[in-house]
Design a protein around this motif. Structure first.
Motif, PDB file in Angstrom:
ATOM      1  N   ILE A  30       0.820  -1.217   0.000  1.00  0.00           N
ATOM      2  CA  ILE A  30       0.000   0.000   0.000  1.00  0.00           C
ATOM      3  C   ILE A  30       0.851   1.263   0.000  1.00  0.00           C
ATOM      4  CG2 ILE A  30      -1.972  -1.086   1.124  1.00  0.00           C
ATOM      5  CD1 ILE A  30      -1.070   0.135   3.746  1.00  0.00           C
ATOM      6  N   SER A  31       2.145   1.130   0.262  1.00  0.00           N
ATOM      7  CA  SER A  31       3.071   2.264   0.179  1.00  0.00           C
ATOM      8  C   SER A  31       4.258   1.846  -0.677  1.00  0.00           C
ATOM      9  CB  SER A  31       3.547   2.684   1.579  1.00  0.00           C
ATOM     10  OG  SER A  31       2.487   3.192   2.339  1.00  0.00           O
ATOM     11  N   PRO A  32       4.134   1.962  -1.993  1.00  0.00           N
ATOM     12  CA  PRO A  32       5.159   1.427  -2.910  1.00  0.00           C
ATOM     13  C   PRO A  32       6.536   2.053  -2.722  1.00  0.00           C
ATOM     14  CG  PRO A  32       3.131   1.976  -4.088  1.00  0.00           C
ATOM     15  CD  PRO A  32       2.992   2.545  -2.713  1.00  0.00           C
ATOM     16  N   LYS A  33       6.596   3.282  -2.228  1.00  0.00           N
ATOM     17  CA  LYS A  33       7.881   3.963  -2.078  1.00  0.00           C
ATOM     18  C   LYS A  33       8.631   3.546  -0.814  1.00  0.00           C
ATOM     19  CE  LYS A  33       6.480   8.064  -4.700  1.00  0.00           C
ATOM     20  NZ  LYS A  33       6.343   9.538  -4.678  1.00  0.00           N
ATOM     21  N   LYS A  34       7.988   2.822   0.084  1.00  0.00           N
ATOM     22  CA  LYS A  34       8.646   2.369   1.310  1.00  0.00           C
ATOM     23  C   LYS A  34       9.454   1.113   1.017  1.00  0.00           C
ATOM     24  CE  LYS A  34       6.399   5.551   3.595  1.00  0.00           C
ATOM     25  NZ  LYS A  34       7.074   6.760   4.115  1.00  0.00           N
ATOM     26  N   THR A  35      10.717   1.137   1.440  1.00  0.00           N
ATOM     27  CA  THR A  35      11.598   0.000   1.161  1.00  0.00           C
ATOM     28  C   THR A  35      12.130  -0.604   2.455  1.00  0.00           C
ATOM     29  OG1 THR A  35      13.567   1.413   1.022  1.00  0.00           O
ATOM     30  CG2 THR A  35      12.318   1.047  -1.010  1.00  0.00           C
ATOM     31  N   VAL A  36      12.525  -1.864   2.359  1.00  0.00           N
ATOM     32  CA  VAL A  36      13.097  -2.556   3.515  1.00  0.00           C
ATOM     33  C   VAL A  36      14.398  -1.882   3.938  1.00  0.00           C
ATOM     34  CG1 VAL A  36      14.062  -4.738   4.328  1.00  0.00           C
ATOM     35  CG2 VAL A  36      12.024  -4.742   2.857  1.00  0.00           C
ATOM     36  N   GLU A  37      15.216  -1.490   2.969  1.00  0.00           N
ATOM     37  CA  GLU A  37      16.502  -0.843   3.284  1.00  0.00           C
ATOM     38  C   GLU A  37      16.281   0.480   4.016  1.00  0.00           C
ATOM     39  OE1 GLU A  37      16.962  -3.680  -0.022  1.00  0.00           O
ATOM     40  OE2 GLU A  37      15.586  -2.008   0.367  1.00  0.00           O
ATOM     41  N   GLY A  38      15.289   1.257   3.570  1.00  0.00           N
ATOM     42  CA  GLY A  38      14.980   2.511   4.259  1.00  0.00           C
ATOM     43  C   GLY A  38      14.446   2.274   5.654  1.00  0.00           C
ATOM     44  N   PHE A  39      13.640   1.223   5.812  1.00  0.00           N
ATOM     45  CA  PHE A  39      13.058   0.875   7.112  1.00  0.00           C
ATOM     46  C   PHE A  39      14.147   0.493   8.114  1.00  0.00           C
ATOM     47  CE2 PHE A  39      10.713  -2.042   9.965  1.00  0.00           C
ATOM     48  CZ  PHE A  39       9.639  -1.224  10.305  1.00  0.00           C
ATOM     49  N   VAL A  40      15.070  -0.367   7.694  1.00  0.00           N
ATOM     50  CA  VAL A  40      16.148  -0.818   8.590  1.00  0.00           C
ATOM     51  C   VAL A  40      17.136   0.313   8.856  1.00  0.00           C
ATOM     52  CG1 VAL A  40      18.068  -2.444   8.830  1.00  0.00           C
ATOM     53  CG2 VAL A  40      15.896  -3.212   7.844  1.00  0.00           C
ATOM     54  N   GLY A  41      17.490   1.070   7.818  1.00  0.00           N
ATOM     55  CA  GLY A  41      18.419   2.179   8.002  1.00  0.00           C
ATOM     56  C   GLY A  41      17.873   3.225   8.958  1.00  0.00           C
ATOM     57  N   ALA A  42      16.585   3.508   8.851  1.00  0.00           N
ATOM     58  CA  ALA A  42      15.966   4.479   9.762  1.00  0.00           C
ATOM     59  C   ALA A  42      15.975   3.961  11.197  1.00  0.00           C
ATOM     60  CB  ALA A  42      14.535   4.760   9.312  1.00  0.00           C
ATOM     61  N   TRP A  43      15.797   2.663  11.370  1.00  0.00           N
ATOM     62  CA  TRP A  43      15.835   2.069  12.718  1.00  0.00           C
ATOM     63  C   TRP A  43      17.205   2.317  13.361  1.00  0.00           C
ATOM     64  CZ3 TRP A  43      16.316  -3.925  13.486  1.00  0.00           C
ATOM     65  CH2 TRP A  43      16.422  -4.200  14.855  1.00  0.00           C
ATOM     66  N   ILE A  44      18.265   2.050  12.639  1.00  0.00           N
ATOM     67  CA  ILE A  44      19.618   2.225  13.180  1.00  0.00           C
ATOM     68  C   ILE A  44      19.882   3.700  13.496  1.00  0.00           C
ATOM     69  CG2 ILE A  44      22.082   1.983  12.670  1.00  0.00           C
ATOM     70  CD1 ILE A  44      21.305  -0.419  10.866  1.00  0.00           C
ATOM     71  N   CYS A  45      19.540   4.580  12.580  1.00  0.00           N
ATOM     72  CA  CYS A  45      19.798   6.012  12.773  1.00  0.00           C
ATOM     73  C   CYS A  45      18.959   6.583  13.910  1.00  0.00           C
ATOM     74  CB  CYS A  45      19.515   6.777  11.480  1.00  0.00           C
ATOM     75  SG  CYS A  45      20.615   6.354  10.110  1.00  0.00           S
ATOM     76  N   THR A  46      17.717   6.130  14.040  1.00  0.00           N
ATOM     77  CA  THR A  46      16.841   6.626  15.105  1.00  0.00           C
ATOM     78  C   THR A  46      17.350   6.186  16.471  1.00  0.00           C
ATOM     79  OG1 THR A  46      14.955   6.522  13.593  1.00  0.00           O
ATOM     80  CG2 THR A  46      14.460   6.693  15.925  1.00  0.00           C
ATOM     81  N   THR A  47      17.941   5.004  16.558  1.00  0.00           N
ATOM     82  CA  THR A  47      18.504   4.538  17.828  1.00  0.00           C
ATOM     83  C   THR A  47      19.625   5.461  18.295  1.00  0.00           C
ATOM     84  OG1 THR A  47      17.952   2.241  17.262  1.00  0.00           O
ATOM     85  CG2 THR A  47      19.586   2.592  19.007  1.00  0.00           C
ATOM     86  N   PHE A  48      20.518   5.823  17.388  1.00  0.00           N
ATOM     87  CA  PHE A  48      21.582   6.756  17.744  1.00  0.00           C
ATOM     88  C   PHE A  48      21.015   8.135  18.065  1.00  0.00           C
ATOM     89  CE2 PHE A  48      24.185   3.620  15.405  1.00  0.00           C
ATOM     90  CZ  PHE A  48      25.219   3.450  16.328  1.00  0.00           C
ATOM     91  N   ALA A  49      20.019   8.556  17.307  1.00  0.00           N
ATOM     92  CA  ALA A  49      19.420   9.874  17.552  1.00  0.00           C
ATOM     93  C   ALA A  49      18.761   9.946  18.924  1.00  0.00           C
ATOM     94  CB  ALA A  49      18.396  10.179  16.460  1.00  0.00           C
ATOM     95  N   SER A  50      18.219   8.822  19.411  1.00  0.00           N
ATOM     96  CA  SER A  50      17.575   8.824  20.731  1.00  0.00           C
ATOM     97  C   SER A  50      18.576   9.179  21.834  1.00  0.00           C
ATOM     98  CB  SER A  50      16.955   7.453  21.007  1.00  0.00           C
ATOM     99  OG  SER A  50      17.956   6.447  21.156  1.00  0.00           O
ATOM    100  N   ILE A  51      19.821   8.738  21.695  1.00  0.00           N
ATOM    101  CA  ILE A  51      20.846   9.071  22.683  1.00  0.00           C
ATOM    102  C   ILE A  51      21.161  10.563  22.642  1.00  0.00           C
ATOM    103  CG2 ILE A  51      23.176   8.552  23.467  1.00  0.00           C
ATOM    104  CD1 ILE A  51      21.241   6.204  23.643  1.00  0.00           C
ATOM    105  N   VAL A  52      21.271  11.108  21.444  1.00  0.00           N
ATOM    106  CA  VAL A  52      21.600  12.527  21.295  1.00  0.00           C
ATOM    107  C   VAL A  52      20.474  13.405  21.841  1.00  0.00           C
ATOM    108  CG1 VAL A  52      22.143  14.355  19.645  1.00  0.00           C
ATOM    109  CG2 VAL A  52      23.052  12.046  19.299  1.00  0.00           C
ATOM    110  N   LEU A  53      19.231  13.095  21.462  1.00  0.00           N
ATOM    111  CA  LEU A  53      18.094  13.882  21.938  1.00  0.00           C
ATOM    112  C   LEU A  53      17.957  13.813  23.448  1.00  0.00           C
ATOM    113  CD1 LEU A  53      15.388  12.979  19.239  1.00  0.00           C
ATOM    114  CD2 LEU A  53      16.404  15.230  19.639  1.00  0.00           C
ATOM    115  N   THR A  54      18.130  12.624  24.002  1.00  0.00           N
ATOM    116  CA  THR A  54      18.006  12.455  25.450  1.00  0.00           C
ATOM    117  C   THR A  54      19.095  13.215  26.182  1.00  0.00           C
ATOM    118  OG1 THR A  54      17.045  10.271  25.108  1.00  0.00           O
ATOM    119  CG2 THR A  54      17.884  10.761  27.306  1.00  0.00           C
TER     120      THR A  54
END
Length: 431
Positions: A228-252
């Motif tokens: 239902i979202s053709p532009k969403k990719t597995v690589e983007g999903f996993v990459g965002a997960w890794i980057c968001t984890t690091f960002a959580s430390i910075v924001l906190t």
């Protein structure tokens, strides 16, 4: 007698008009130019939203709550509008009014507790008809429920033959939107009252995940994630997960160093604070360094048995896990809803970005999870008479306790529990 025929007059066509070679051709807008204009508009409004949000957050908790309530109303309006077009064609003129009435009663029911908590001190100290106001606030849930029952009766009384299936479907859709939007918004309001960090951290994690999902998707994306979202990719999903984890430390790290972000709102006066006023509180234990024992194998490797760490960092990583792996499905749900009703966007409230719902589809799901996570694993507020008396004796000085007692006497007098004679005697006794 024969008639003579009149020869037909020769009609002369007007001379051809020479083309006006001095007229300038109209502007030609090609696909490249259109995309450029869309990018400029989108960028401008992105900056407007960013700086606008920072301004509201700095203005204080009260205005941030008002902002969230406004977003709830706008999202509700957009979702209802794309599902109720048929009501206009079938002359169901009361459907729209009923939807908005249900919205008001739901907000009144959910936000009534906050109203009780943060206006009670104001009512005690004011000259308003406190007894009547107190009774209204105390019974607000019952009043809100009765208001909802009236809506139910009105709905049944307006049922129309030939439109029954649509009317019942519309009622179900309205309740689903109330559940997915207003209830989630109620959780976000409570997050703000628990401390601005519990609002900003989840919001920041979702925004970060969205940005890096786009960046990683256009850079590495090859495998489609969901149909239902053709532009969403597995690589983007996993990459965002890794980057968001690091960002959580910075924001906190940034947020937990300011009392304005970590201090909860505990009374009416606290709602008046902003980023320029001084704020102080006893921080929640999650914002205080604690010692953690390192597993034996890892301890031998780094030659340390213990590590000192604020627990908030561990909680932030768990929140980032939800923001990366679960919250995006709120966006997928919104995409499916738009496809079901064959619309590109929920609206055009934000130029270049579509509707408010298009920007908030993941935030509401994230807000409710953050609220439940806080209440389950972080909250230390378990109030009862014993704990309340202990807190008063330990934390308040003698003059402060005296002020508290006088305020309670005033409250009991205004709601009619004690008579005027008793109240006067108590005032004279404590003077």
């Amino acid at each position: 007698m024969s008639k003579s025929k009149t020869p037909k007059e020769k009609t002369e066509s007007p001379p051809p008009v020479a083309a006006d070679t001095t007229q300038k051709p109209g502007p030609v807008v090609n696909e490249k130019e259109r995309k450029k204009q869309a990018f400029v508009v989108r960028t401008i409004w992105t900056l407007v939203m960013i700086f606008g949000m920072f301004f509201i957050i700095c203005a204080g908790h009260f205005w941030t709550i008002m902002f969230v309530l406004m977003l709830q109303v706008l999202v509700f309006k957009e979702c209802i509008s794309i599902t109720s077009e048929r009501a206009k064609n079938e002359d169901l003129k009361y459907t729209g009014y009923l939807n908005w009435y249900l919205l008001i009663t739901t907000i009144a029911y959910l936000e009534g507790k906050s109203l009780i908590t943060y206006t009670i001190n104001f009512l005690i100290d004011s000259n308003y008809p406190t007894a009547l106001a107190m009774k209204f606030i105390i019974h607000q849930k019952f009043i809100s429920y009765c208001s909802y029952v009236l809506a139910f009766v009105f709905f049944v009384s307006t049922l129309k033959k030939g439109s029954l299936k649509f009317q019942f479907a519309q009622l179900c859709i309205t309740h689903m939107i109330l559940l997915l939007v207003i209830f989630q918004g109620h959780c976000i309001v409570n997050n703000i009252l628990h401390g601005m960090i519990w609002f900003l951290l989840p919001v920041g994690l979702v925004i970060t995940n969205d940005i890096f999902a786009y960046i990683c998707g256009i850079t590495f994306g090859k495998t489609q994630l969901i149909s239902i979202s053709p532009k969403k990719t597995v690589e983007g999903f996993v990459g965002a997960w890794i980057c968001t984890t690091f960002a959580s430390i910075v924001l906190t790290y940034y947020l937990c160093n300011f009392n304005y972000f970590i201090c909860p709102i505990e009374n009416y006066n606290d709602l008046q604070v902003n980023c320029l006023t001084g704020v102080s509180c006893e921080p929640n234990p999650v914002f205080i360094h604690q010692l953690y024992k390192i597993p034996a194998d890892l301890a031998r490797l780094i030659d340390r048995e213990y590590i000192q760490l604020k627990p908030i960092y561990l909680h932030a990583m768990i929140l980032s896990l939800f923001a990366s792996l679960i919250a995006p499905f709120g966006g997928f749900f919104a995409s499916g809803l738009k496809r079901a009703f064959k619309v590109k966007d929920f609206g055009d409230t934000i130029p270049g970005h579509g509707g408010v719902t298009d920007r908030m589809d993941c935030q509401f799901l994230m807000g409710s999870f953050s609220y439940l996570y806080y209440e389950t694993f972080i909250s230390t507020h378990h109030l009862n008479i014993g704990n309340l008396l202990q807190t008063i004796v330990i934390n308040l000085s003698g003059p402060d306790i005296l002020i508290l007692v006088k305020s309670l006497h005033t409250y009991l007098y205004k709601i009619g529990i004690i008579s005027e004679d008793v109240y006067v005697q108590l005032v004279n006794l404590l003077s």
